[in-house]
Design a protein around this motif. Structure first.
Motif, mmCIF file in Angstrom:
data_model
loop_
_atom_site.group_PDB
_atom_site.id
_atom_site.type_symbol
_atom_site.label_atom_id
_atom_site.label_comp_id
_atom_site.label_asym_id
_atom_site.label_seq_id
_atom_site.Cartn_x
_atom_site.Cartn_y
_atom_site.Cartn_z
ATOM 1 N N ASP A 108 -7.466 10.940 2.251
ATOM 2 C CA ASP A 108 -7.791 10.860 1.760
ATOM 3 C C ASP A 108 -8.279 10.133 1.890
ATOM 4 O OD1 ASP A 108 -8.825 12.993 -0.050
ATOM 5 O OD2 ASP A 108 -8.400 11.094 -1.699
ATOM 6 N N ASP A 109 -8.111 8.633 1.827
ATOM 7 C CA ASP A 109 -8.120 7.072 2.139
ATOM 8 C C ASP A 109 -9.394 6.586 3.747
ATOM 9 O OD1 ASP A 109 -7.398 7.052 -0.224
ATOM 10 O OD2 ASP A 109 -5.148 5.704 0.659
ATOM 11 N N ILE A 110 -8.808 7.848 3.942
ATOM 12 C CA ILE A 110 -9.723 7.862 6.121
ATOM 13 C C ILE A 110 -10.973 8.162 5.333
ATOM 14 C CG2 ILE A 110 -9.932 8.547 8.364
ATOM 15 C CD1 ILE A 110 -6.251 8.322 8.080
ATOM 16 N N TYR A 112 0.686 -1.319 0.401
ATOM 17 C CA TYR A 112 0.170 -0.133 0.475
ATOM 18 C C TYR A 112 0.637 1.683 -0.450
ATOM 19 C CZ TYR A 112 -3.267 3.737 1.774
ATOM 20 O OH TYR A 112 -3.506 5.227 2.120
ATOM 21 N N PHE A 113 2.055 1.716 0.796
ATOM 22 C CA PHE A 113 2.949 2.402 0.571
ATOM 23 C C PHE A 113 3.140 2.794 -0.388
ATOM 24 C CE2 PHE A 113 2.695 2.116 5.908
ATOM 25 C CZ PHE A 113 2.201 3.150 5.709
ATOM 26 N N GLN A 114 4.179 1.571 -1.400
ATOM 27 C CA GLN A 114 4.447 2.190 -1.963
ATOM 28 C C GLN A 114 3.715 2.508 -3.450
ATOM 29 O OE1 GLN A 114 5.907 -2.075 -4.440
ATOM 30 N NE2 GLN A 114 7.453 -1.127 -5.674
ATOM 31 N N TYR A 148 -10.382 -1.328 -4.466
ATOM 32 C CA TYR A 148 -8.630 -0.757 -4.329
ATOM 33 C C TYR A 148 -8.608 -1.212 -2.974
ATOM 34 C CZ TYR A 148 -8.610 1.043 -9.074
ATOM 35 O OH TYR A 148 -8.606 0.737 -10.422
ATOM 36 N N TYR A 149 -8.027 -1.925 -1.871
ATOM 37 C CA TYR A 149 -7.897 -2.014 -0.370
ATOM 38 C C TYR A 149 -7.202 -0.716 0.380
ATOM 39 C CZ TYR A 149 -10.450 -5.744 -2.349
ATOM 40 O OH TYR A 149 -11.401 -6.815 -2.982
ATOM 41 N N THR A 150 -7.674 -0.292 0.708
ATOM 42 C CA THR A 150 -6.903 1.534 1.670
ATOM 43 C C THR A 150 -6.596 0.912 2.665
ATOM 44 O OG1 THR A 150 -8.519 2.909 2.086
ATOM 45 C CG2 THR A 150 -7.666 3.181 -0.405
#
Length: 326
Positions: free
Chosen positions: A216-218, A168-170, A240-242
Motif C-alpha cells: 500500500d505504501d509503495i 515503521y514496522f512497529q 507520515y513517512y513510510t
C-alpha cells in the motif's frame, strides 16, 4: 447487493461474504438518516472484505457449528476495520475513500466522528451476540487495543524525519497487520483448529498484513488516484513517512531535508521531486524486496495448513493480493 469482483472466482466464499454483508447492513440501520446513508454508500463502494474473508476461510478449515454466528463474527471484523478507516480520514482530512468522497468530506466532521463511534458499538454488539466465550471477547478487546495503539504510534511519528525502519514496522504491525493477524487467528480458533494451527494462522496473518501495508505504501508513490481509489502521495503530504521514503533517505538525508522541512506546505512539484528521489535512491525497489519477504513467509505458512479447498483458496487469494498493483 454486490461485493468486490475478486470473489467471483471463489463462489463458495463469495456466498459467505454476501451473508456477512447482509449482517453488516442490517446492523448499522438506525434512525439517523445521515449516518445510515453514509454507511450504505461506504459499504457499496467496493471494499474487498479481506479480513472477514480470511476469518471465514480459516474457520472453514475446521468445523463450523453455527454458520449464523460465523457470519456475525466475520461482520464484526469488517465493522471494526471500517470504523478505523473513517477515523483515519477525519485525522488526515482525506477527501476520498474507495473512489468516492469520504464520509467526513460528504457529511462533515461531526457526522463522521459519530459514525465511527457508532460502528465501534456495532462491533461489540455483534461480538457479544456471537459468542459466550469470555476468552474470545478478551482476545477481541486486546486486538482492538493493539490497532488503536498502532494508530497512536503513527501519529507520534508524524513529521519525524529521523524515523527508523524499526519504528515503521512497529506502527504498521498495529495499524494494519494486527487485524489481519487476528482475523486469521480468530478464524482458526472459531473453527476449533489445534493450538499449533492457531499460532500458525496468527503468523500467516501477521505476514500478510505487513506485506499488504508495505505494498500500500509503495503504491502511494506509484499508482494513480483512479487505480488506487484514494489520493496518492497522501502519506507524505500528511507527514507520515513510510518505508520507500525511509529507505531512500538512508545516506541521502540532506537531499530530502529541504523538502520535508516544509511539512504541510509541500507543493505538487515538491511531491513529484520527492517521488523522483525515492525512485533514484532505490526506495521503491528495496521496499518491494521486503514486501516479497513477508509474502514468501505468508505463503510458506499457508502451505503448512491442512490440505483442503480452503487452504488452496487461501494460497491463491494471498498470492493475488500481495502481487497487486492498485
Amino acid at each position: 447487493m454486490a461485493i468486490h469482483p475478486l470473489w467471483e472466482l471463489y463462489p463458495d466464499i463469495q456466498k459467505d461474504l454476501l451473508e456477512t454483508k447482509k449482517v453488516m447492513e442490517k446492523s448499522v440501520k438506525i434512525r439517523n438518516k445521515a449516518i445510515t446513508e453514509a454507511l450504505h454508500l461506504f459499504f457499496e463502494a467496493g471494499g474487498k472484505l479481506l479480513r472477514p474473508a480470511y476469518f471465514l476461510l480459516f474457520a472453514q478449515i475446521g468445523k463450523i457449528e453455527s454458520p449464523k454466528k460465523m457470519h456475525r463474527m466475520a461482520a464484526s471484523l469488517e465493522i471494526l476495520h471500517v470504523a478505523t478507516l473513517i477515523h483515519d480520514d477525519i485525522i488526515d482530512d482525506s477527501p476520498m475513500r474507495r473512489s468516492l468522497p469520504s464520509i467526513q468530506a460528504t457529511f462533515g466532521q461531526d457526522i463522521a466522528v459519530y459514525t465511527g463511534d457508532f460502528l465501534f458499538t456495532v462491533y461489540f454488539h455483534l461480538l457479544a451476540t456471537s459468542t459466550k466465550s469470555f476468552h474470545t471477547i478478551e482476545m477481541n478487546a486486546y486486538s482492538m487495543r493493539r490497532v488503536l495503539v498502532g494508530e497512536l504510534d503513527q501519529m507520534n511519528l508524524r513529521y519525524n524525519t529521523q524515523i527508523t525502519m524499526k519504528q515503521y514496522f512497529q506502527h504498521i504491525k498495529g495499524k494494519t497487520a494486527q487485524l489481519f493477524e487476528f482475523a486469521c487467528f480468530e478464524g482458526a480458533y472459531f473453527g476449533g483448529l489445534s493450538k499449533r494451527q492457531q499460532l500458525l494462522a496468527k503468523r500467516i496473518g501477521y505476514n500478510i498484513g505487513m506485506a499488504f501495508q508495505i505494498i500500500d505504501d509503495i503504491l502511494d508513490y506509484q499508482a494513480t488516484e483512479e487505480s488506487f481509489q484514494k489520493p496518492v502521495f497522501e502519506d507524505l503530504k500528511n507527514g507520515y513517512y513510510t518505508l520507500p521514503l525511509i529507505l531512500a533517505m538512508e545516506g541521502h538525508h540532506d537531499e530530502f531535508a529541504p523538502l520535508l522541512n516544509k511539512k504541510d506546505a509541500l507543493t505538487d512539484d515538491d511531491l513529484r521531486y520527492a517521488q523522483s528521489l525515492i525512485l533514484e535512491y532505490g526506495g521503491i525497489s528495496r521496499a518491494e524486496d521486503i514486501a516479497k519477504m513477508f509474502t514468501t513467509r505468508a505463503l510458506s505458512g499457508i502451505e503448512k495448513l491442512p490440505d483442503s479447498p480452503q487452504q488452496k483458496t487461501l494460497y491463491q487469494i494471498t498470492e493475488t493480493l500481495l502481487s497487486r498493483r492498485n
